[in-house]
Scaffold this active site. Structure first.
Site, PDB file in Angstrom:
ATOM      1  N   TYR A   1     -16.222  13.902 -16.518  1.00 37.28           N
ATOM      2  CA  TYR A   1     -16.569  12.511 -16.258  1.00 37.28           C
ATOM      3  C   TYR A   1     -17.602  12.498 -15.123  1.00 37.28           C
ATOM      4  CZ  TYR A   1     -16.171   7.660 -14.940  1.00 37.28           C
ATOM      5  OH  TYR A   1     -16.460   6.372 -14.638  1.00 37.28           O
TER       6      TYR A   1
ATOM      7  N   ARG B   1       0.843  -1.202   0.000  1.00 38.10           N
ATOM      8  CA  ARG B   1       0.000   0.000   0.000  1.00 38.10           C
ATOM      9  C   ARG B   1       0.880   1.254   0.000  1.00 38.10           C
ATOM     10  NH1 ARG B   1      -2.564   2.321   4.272  1.00 38.10           N
ATOM     11  NH2 ARG B   1      -2.571   0.396   5.487  1.00 38.10           N
TER      12      ARG B   1
ATOM     13  N   LYS C   1      -8.449   3.250 -19.266  1.00 40.87           N
ATOM     14  CA  LYS C   1      -8.813   3.521 -20.659  1.00 40.87           C
ATOM     15  C   LYS C   1      -7.599   3.313 -21.574  1.00 40.87           C
ATOM     16  CE  LYS C   1     -12.579   4.657 -18.496  1.00 40.87           C
ATOM     17  NZ  LYS C   1     -12.768   5.985 -17.966  1.00 40.87           N
TER      18      LYS C   1
HETATM   19  C1  LIG Z   1     -13.290   6.562 -16.784  1.00 40.69           C
HETATM   20  C2  LIG Z   1     -12.895   7.936 -16.453  1.00 40.69           C
HETATM   21  C3  LIG Z   1     -12.588   8.311 -15.149  1.00 40.69           C
HETATM   22  C4  LIG Z   1     -12.719   7.363 -13.987  1.00 40.69           C
HETATM   23  O1  LIG Z   1     -11.802   6.320 -14.095  1.00 40.69           O
HETATM   24  P1  LIG Z   1     -11.989   4.876 -13.418  1.00 40.69           P
HETATM   25  O2  LIG Z   1     -10.725   4.203 -13.765  1.00 40.69           O
HETATM   26  O3  LIG Z   1     -13.209   4.245 -13.994  1.00 40.69           O
HETATM   27  O4  LIG Z   1     -12.142   5.130 -11.946  1.00 40.69           O
HETATM   28  C5  LIG Z   1     -12.162   9.608 -14.939  1.00 40.69           C
HETATM   29  N1  LIG Z   1     -12.072  10.501 -15.932  1.00 40.69           N
HETATM   30  C6  LIG Z   1     -12.368  10.175 -17.203  1.00 40.69           C
HETATM   31  C7  LIG Z   1     -12.239  11.204 -18.283  1.00 40.69           C
HETATM   32  C8  LIG Z   1     -12.799   8.898 -17.505  1.00 40.69           C
HETATM   33  O5  LIG Z   1     -13.117   8.581 -18.757  1.00 40.69           O
END
Ligand SMILES: *Cc1c(COP(=O)(O)O)cnc(C)c1O
Length: 394
Positions: free
Chosen positions: A114, A61, A211
């Site tokens: 988001y 952690r 992503k």
């Molecule tokens: C998906 C996303 C997030 C959140 O990310 P997670 O990994 O799902 O917690 C934040 N900002 C943007 C622009 C996103 O597309």
């Protein structure tokens, strides 16, 4: 081991080699340090490990050698001093904001973020007496007008989800510097391949590495890239919040980063070809893509982006039902949340955000009933265009 102090400039070279200095073995593909804890020779040594900042070896952690490798590559790609990996993009946003803000502070953010970030800013921060003003990001004057004596942070996202509006990052950075306000950008949509906000003067970068950075729809991960000082403070908060990335997921992230440049450049090209096709299609009312001359901020896109990403949103003629039929008729593109991975997926934001956002919020950020967001994958653009064409005929 080899001295890697040479400053390589190419992003693909950095993605391949930027972690050499923190490699702990001679293995070309690094081992996964799949352990939660590390031994010490004495109680004193263990205490020293525990009290150092972000140690690579103490307790996972706190940190882990696999994290250090991913962080070295992320910092190099974004041109930041340091990076911190987290268990998700939301973990990164939460750690970055909450390590920095306190009650009585004021934040400026955009109408369009988001959805999870909007919930944090809109619903959670006020409970801690942190106020947020939301502005239309397309005019920098709106940010300037919202500045107050207690404004601590400007939080932006560009291009923003899902209508791909841009924020002038250089202008926001300048505004922040003028008023000593920290500027934070969520760079998830663009990736460092297409846009490097630190070079434009922004202080802190957030990523959902779930992503493009991961790129294979197989990890949840996040990252913060900023100055050493900011990252140390965020790290202190993240270990209390428990936003720890697993070593295995960190390794998958590192593996994803090696091919980020290739994937994103390909997705840029495919998306532009698809956007041009859709723009000329009679069943499509509107195409949102910063790479098109028809995008209202195309000139800004050319100035601050090198490529325009793999995400397009379109308004299908005929509203909610027509767009739902279009999505159901797609054969290649799958219907799923998320974006930025190897295969093409689409979502219907009006249906998706019906629960998370109020109808006012939806209208404000341009989510119309017929809107469909397309995340272009690595398939040949000719196959994707055929699939989109047959689905639009339905
Ligand atoms: C998906 C996303 C997030 C959140 O990310 P997670 O990994 O799902 O917690 C934040 N900002 C943007 C622009 C996103 O597309």
């Amino acid at each position: 081991m080899k001295d890697n102090k040479v400053e390589w400039t190419g992003l693909n070279t950095k993605a391949t080699h930027a972690d050499s200095a923190v490699q702990r073995t001679r293995a070309v593909s690094p081992p996964i340090w799949q352990t939660t804890t590390f031994t010490a020779d004495s109680p004193e040594q263990l205490a020293e490990m525990a009290t150092s900042t972000s140690p690579a070896e103490f307790y996972t952690r706190w940190g882990n050698p696999t994290h250090k490798q991913a962080e070295a590559v992320l910092a190099a790609l974004e041109g930041g001093e340091a990076a911190l990996v987290t268990s998700s993009g939301m973990g990164a946003i939460f750690a970055a904001l909450m390590s920095f803000l306190q009650s009585g502070d004021h934040v400026i953010a955009q109408y369009s973020h988001y959805a999870g970030a909007t919930s944090l800013l809109h619903d959670v921060l006020p409970r801690w007496q942190i106020e947020c003003t939301f502005v239309d990001q397309t005019d920098t004057e709106n940010f300037a007008r919202a500045v107050r004596s207690n404004t601590k942070l400007i939080y932006v996202e560009s291009p923003s989800n899902p209508v791909l509006q841009l924020t002038d990052l250089g202008a926001v950075a300048e505004l922040g510097k003028r008023h000593r306000i920290t500027t934070v950008v969520d760079n998830t949509f663009a990736t460092p391949i297409n846009q490097q906000p630190i070079n434009l003067g922004i202080d802190v970068i957030i990523h959902s590495a779930t992503k493009y950075l991961g790129g294979h729809f197989d990890i949840s991960a996040g990252a913060i890239i900023a100055s050493e000082e900011f990252i140390q403070r965020a790290w202190k908060f993240a270990i209390i919040a428990g936003a720890t990335l697993s070593p295995f997921d960190s390794w998958l992230l590192l593996r994803g980063l090696r091919t980020l440049g290739l994937r994103v450049e390909r997705q840029n090209q495919t998306a532009l070809a698809i956007a041009r096709f859709l723009e000329s299609h009679p069943r499509v009312e509107r195409v949102n893509y910063p790479g098109l001359e028809s995008h209202p901020q195309h000139e800004l896109a050319c100035r601050q982006m090198r490529g325009y990403s793999g995400i397009i949103s379109i308004e299908v003629r005929g509203g909610y039902d027509a767009s739902a039929r279009f999505i159901a008729s797609l054969k290649l593109a799958k219907h799923a949340a998320s974006f930025g991975g190897f295969e093409t997926i689409v979502i219907h934001p009006a249906a998706m955000f019906g629960h998370q956002l109020t109808s006012d919020q939806r209208r404000q950020i341009g989510i119309s009933d017929g809107l469909v967001r397309i995340s272009v994958g690595l398939e040949e653009h000719s196959d994707l265009i055929s699939d989109l064409a047959q689905a639009l005929e339905q």
